[in-house]
Design a protein around this motif. Structure first.
Motif, short mmCIF file in Angstrom:
data_model
loop_
_atom_site.label_atom_id
_atom_site.label_comp_id
_atom_site.label_asym_id
_atom_site.label_seq_id
_atom_site.Cartn_x
_atom_site.Cartn_y
_atom_site.Cartn_z
N ALA A 42 33.70 28.44 32.70
CA ALA A 42 33.78 27.66 31.45
C ALA A 42 32.51 27.55 30.57
CB ALA A 42 34.39 26.48 31.28
N CYS A 43 31.74 28.83 30.60
CA CYS A 43 30.43 28.59 30.04
C CYS A 43 30.55 28.71 28.18
CB CYS A 43 29.46 29.69 30.64
SG CYS A 43 29.85 31.34 29.86
N GLY A 44 31.47 29.16 27.94
CA GLY A 44 31.68 29.40 26.42
C GLY A 44 31.24 30.94 25.89
N THR A 45 30.66 31.64 26.68
CA THR A 45 29.98 32.81 26.15
C THR A 45 30.97 33.65 25.43
OG1 THR A 45 28.18 32.72 27.89
CG2 THR A 45 28.38 34.56 26.77
N CYS A 46 32.23 33.84 25.81
CA CYS A 46 33.28 34.66 25.29
C CYS A 46 33.82 34.16 24.13
CB CYS A 46 34.32 34.75 26.37
SG CYS A 46 35.29 33.39 26.77
N LEU A 47 33.76 32.92 23.91
CA LEU A 47 34.59 32.30 22.70
C LEU A 47 34.09 33.00 21.19
CD1 LEU A 47 34.97 28.60 23.41
CD2 LEU A 47 36.81 30.16 23.30
N PRO A 48 32.88 33.21 20.90
CA PRO A 48 32.44 33.60 19.80
C PRO A 48 32.51 35.00 19.40
CG PRO A 48 30.25 33.14 21.08
CD PRO A 48 31.73 32.59 21.88
N VAL A 49 32.76 35.83 20.55
CA VAL A 49 32.77 37.32 20.53
C VAL A 49 34.21 37.85 20.41
CG1 VAL A 49 30.56 37.77 21.75
CG2 VAL A 49 32.77 37.73 22.98
N CYS A 50 35.15 37.17 20.50
CA CYS A 50 36.63 37.19 20.45
C CYS A 50 36.97 37.31 18.87
CB CYS A 50 37.43 36.32 21.02
SG CYS A 50 39.34 37.00 20.87
N PRO A 51 37.36 38.79 18.31
CA PRO A 51 37.53 38.88 17.00
C PRO A 51 38.79 38.29 16.45
CG PRO A 51 37.97 40.88 17.95
CD PRO A 51 37.32 40.02 19.05
N VAL A 52 39.73 37.86 17.45
CA VAL A 52 41.09 37.43 17.05
C VAL A 52 41.42 36.14 17.45
CG1 VAL A 52 42.00 39.61 16.63
CG2 VAL A 52 42.01 38.48 18.94
N GLU A 53 40.15 35.31 18.20
CA GLU A 53 40.35 33.93 18.60
C GLU A 53 41.34 33.80 19.30
OE1 GLU A 53 40.11 31.30 15.35
OE2 GLU A 53 38.22 31.91 14.55
N ILE A 76 39.37 26.36 32.96
CA ILE A 76 39.14 27.86 33.08
C ILE A 76 39.52 28.14 31.85
CG2 ILE A 76 40.02 29.91 34.24
CD1 ILE A 76 39.98 28.48 36.95
N TYR A 77 38.94 28.87 31.22
CA TYR A 77 39.31 29.54 29.72
C TYR A 77 40.48 30.20 29.93
CZ TYR A 77 35.30 27.60 27.49
OH TYR A 77 34.31 26.93 26.99
N ALA A 120 34.14 37.35 35.17
CA ALA A 120 35.51 36.59 35.23
C ALA A 120 36.73 37.22 34.39
CB ALA A 120 35.48 35.14 35.15
N ILE A 121 36.30 38.14 33.36
CA ILE A 121 37.60 38.66 32.77
C ILE A 121 37.82 39.92 32.95
CG2 ILE A 121 38.04 38.94 30.34
CD1 ILE A 121 36.14 36.95 29.46
N GLU A 122 39.24 40.29 33.08
CA GLU A 122 39.74 41.77 33.43
C GLU A 122 40.95 42.06 32.81
OE1 GLU A 122 40.66 40.98 37.65
OE2 GLU A 122 38.61 40.75 38.14
#
Length: 55
Positions: A11-22, A29-30, A51-53
């Protein structure tokens, strides 16, 4: 196929801003909404914990 976040998520948040469709929502756990995910892989490419597959 939509991406999924595994239990390796910290849950570090690194993935949140890069998702183009939110499609990613916060939590212990996100989670990725499979109906919103466009399978671009942006989130997986920035995850520091691998952690993302593809689901």
């Amino acid at each position: 196929m939509a991406y999924v976040i595994t239990d390796r998520c910290i849950a570090c948040g690194t993935c949140l801003p890069v998702c183009p469709v939110e499609a990613i929502s916060e939590g212990d756990i996100y989670k990725i909404d499979p109906d919103t995910c466009i399978s671009c892989g942006s989130c997986a490419s920035v995850c520091p914990n691998d952690a993302i597959e593809e689901g």
